[in-house]
Each structure stands twice: as C-alpha cells, then as structure tokens.
Enzyme design. Structure first.
Site, PDB file in Angstrom:
ATOM      1  N   ARG A  55       3.691   2.118  -3.909  1.00 44.24           N
ATOM      2  CA  ARG A  55       5.256   0.870  -3.465  1.00 44.24           C
ATOM      3  C   ARG A  55       4.522  -0.332  -2.311  1.00 44.24           C
ATOM      4  NH1 ARG A  55       6.135   5.666  -5.228  1.00 44.24           N
ATOM      5  NH2 ARG A  55       5.183   6.762  -4.061  1.00 44.24           N
ATOM      6  N   THR A  56       4.061   0.115  -1.666  1.00 49.38           N
ATOM      7  CA  THR A  56       3.846  -0.718  -0.124  1.00 49.38           C
ATOM      8  C   THR A  56       3.323  -1.800  -0.794  1.00 49.38           C
ATOM      9  OG1 THR A  56       4.215   0.915   0.824  1.00 49.38           O
ATOM     10  CG2 THR A  56       3.625  -0.966   2.209  1.00 49.38           C
ATOM     11  N   ARG A 105      -3.154  -1.317   5.446  1.00 47.70           N
ATOM     12  CA  ARG A 105      -2.952  -0.138   5.545  1.00 47.70           C
ATOM     13  C   ARG A 105      -3.977   1.346   5.837  1.00 47.70           C
ATOM     14  NH1 ARG A 105       0.383   3.839   1.478  1.00 47.70           N
ATOM     15  NH2 ARG A 105       1.804   2.888   2.862  1.00 47.70           N
ATOM     16  N   HIS A 133       5.095   2.748   9.868  1.00 44.83           N
ATOM     17  CA  HIS A 133       5.222   2.272   8.774  1.00 44.83           C
ATOM     18  C   HIS A 133       7.017   1.122   9.221  1.00 44.83           C
ATOM     19  CE1 HIS A 133       5.161   1.421   4.628  1.00 44.83           C
ATOM     20  NE2 HIS A 133       4.730   2.586   4.481  1.00 44.83           N
TER      21      HIS A 133
END
Ligand code: NCD
Length: 306
Positions: A55-56, A105, A133
């Site tokens: 998703r990110t 990330r 996050h």
C-alpha cells in the site's frame, strides 16, 4: 505554516494546526484523484523501499501519477548498491540528483532522520523500523475525520501490537494533540512502548491494558493492528502471542452502530473475514484515503499548494 521543502520524518514535528491544514488540503485532492491533474508535472519522486510494502509504495506512486508527476526507485534493496555496501547517506546524496523528493522505508529507527540530514530534497518517512509511520497516521486521521465528521470528542481504542507496530506510535502522538480518550488493548508483552506512552499520557486520558469487551459499547473507533512478526527477537516470543486476539462478529456484538473499524493493513488473522461486510468496517476505504493523503503531502512539500 510552511510546507515547501519540508521533510516528513516524525508526526511529532507537526502542530495540530498543521495537521488540520494537511487534512483540509487532502479534501481538495478528492476530485483530482478522480480526474487527474498536472500539478506536479515534471516532478519526480524516488521511492527507496528497503522493507516490503504494498500500500505505502503503490499509493505514493499512484499519488504522484495522478498529479502528473513521475516515479523512480526500488522496492527490492537486494538489487540496489546497498548490496555492495553503500551506506544510506551516500544513497541519499546520489538519489537527490535524480528526484525532487524521496520516500524512504527502512528497518532502522532513525533512518529517515539521518537521510533528512544529508538530503537536499524532502525526505518522507514511509516507515522506519518499529518507530514511526507518519503518512499512515495522516491517512488514519483523515479517515477518522471523514467518517466521523470530527476527531475531538471521540473514544478510540488501539488494539494489537502496540510495541512493534509503528503506525500506532505515529497515530498515538497525533491523537494526543486532539481532545480524545485513548484505550490501549494488547497482550502483556506487546504493550505500548514507554517513550510514546509517557508523551501521550501528559496530554490526553489514556487507559492502559483496557479490556476490549468492557470498552466495546462506548468506543467510536476500533484501530486494529497486525502482530509484527518480523520485529520479534526470536520465534519463540512470537509463538507466545500469535493469534492472541481476533475481532469477529462476536467481539462486535455490543459495538455502537456507528463505530468504525480501521486497520493499516496487511491483515493476517486479527480481523475475521466475516467482519468485512459489517457496516463498521472501513479499512478498505482507509486504503483509498492513503492516496489522497499522499497527493496532499507531495503537493505541499513540492510547493504546488500552500
Ligand atoms: C504498516 C507498516 O508497514 O507499518 N503497513 C502499512 O504501511 N499500511 C502496518 C503493518 O505492516 O502491519
């Protein structure tokens, strides 16, 4: 309030006024997510993902494309020069020559902060170890505000891995700026980490070690998280808590009709599939909100909106 050129490293770097502004800008992105825009034409985002993501990373890339920009980067650090021994500072000082912003990330806590110290272009923390996050927290806040019409006055339960889960750390810091009541529900060994707990407890009422059945009738938001298997020091520790909690129709029996269930995803077994069709389930809407939130964040740090 100045956002152009700014890093998004920790949610703690943002005031409530700034967060509200980001949520307001996000709202203006909703129509653009449908029809597209060339607001970020010519701009490039580099996504450097040293840890797995669905998703990110994809929502950052989709956000960029919807605003007319482009993406470069890697999702598999095995194929990048870190494999040859290059350090993060050198990687960042290289990639800043190719991109206008970097979404990073990394498994190491502090890595986004370190990257920001070296980078000339904005660094956006897309998840650092078990630490933070922030862009997920903006997504969570936007979802709460959109679904409940407000954040102030709500009773919110954070359930699951509050120790290793980074989304709950950023979210808890952000919620502590509002007038909310927080309930923490987790297995003993996965309690909220101390540094976060101490900060939030000075700002809002926090009930630690809450019993889910007892609080269910009064909560407005149920935020569920996955046990972060990959962050456990050893497999035996994980085995002790595996499957320790599960939200199913029985758990929700006494829930408010207008309570909402959120989850940053991925889900393993902590929310039963039968919950997906309840009126309370909102985790897939939350995924959709992740795109508009990142459209807002990118257009703010790249100076396309004020
Ligand atoms: C989370 C993460 O990576 O911290 N996923 C996400 O970005 N939505 C949550 C998780 O992995 O459990």
């Amino acid at each position: 309030m100045e956002f152009k050129g700014r890093d998004i490293v920790s949610i703690e770097d943002f005031s409530q006024q700034e967060i509200n502004h980001i949520l307001d800008v996000t709202k203006t992105m909703e129509p653009l997510a449908k029809i597209g825009s060339d607001m970020l034409k010519g701009k490039i985002l580099a996504t450097l993902f040293f840890e797995p993501s669905t998703r990110t990373r994809l929502s950052f890339e989709a956000a960029m494309l919807k605003l007319g920009g482009s993406n470069i980067g890697f999702a598999d650090a095995e194929n990048a020069s870190v494999k040859k021994g290059e350090n993060l500072a050198d990687t960042v000082r290289t990639v800043e020559n190719y991109a206008d912003a970097i979404a990073l990330r990394h498994s190491l806590e502090g890595s986004a902060k370190l990257a920001a110290e070296f980078s000339k272009v904005p660094i956006i923390n897309a998840g650092t170890g078990a630490e933070e996050h922030p862009t997920q927290a903006f997504t969570d806040l936007y979802t709460i505000r959109k679904e409940k019409g407000k954040i102030d006055g709500l009773k919110i339960a954070l359930v699951g891995d509050l120790r290793y889960g980074r989304t709950v750390h950023s979210l808890a810091y952000a919620l502590a700026l509002y007038n909310v009541e927080l309930y923490l529900v987790s297995p003993e060994t996965l309690r909220m980490r101390k540094d976060v707990l101490e900060t939030i407890k000075t700002k809002i009422p926090v009930t630690e070690n809450a019993d889910l059945d007892t609080i269910m009738p009064k909560i407005d938001v149920l935020y569920v998280t996955r046990i972060q298997k990959e962050r456990f020091p050893d497999a035996a520790e994980y085995a002790k808590v595996k499957g320790a909690y599960k939200i199913d129709l029985k758990t929700l029996k006494n829930a408010k009709k207008d309570m909402i269930i959120l989850h940053p995803l991925p889900r393993i077994d902590e929310i039963a599939a039968e919950v997906d069709s309840t009126p309370q389930a909102r985790y897939f809407q939350q995924v959709g909100n992740g795109v508009v939130v990142r459209m807002a964040l990118l257009s703010l740090v790249l100076g396309a909106v004020k």
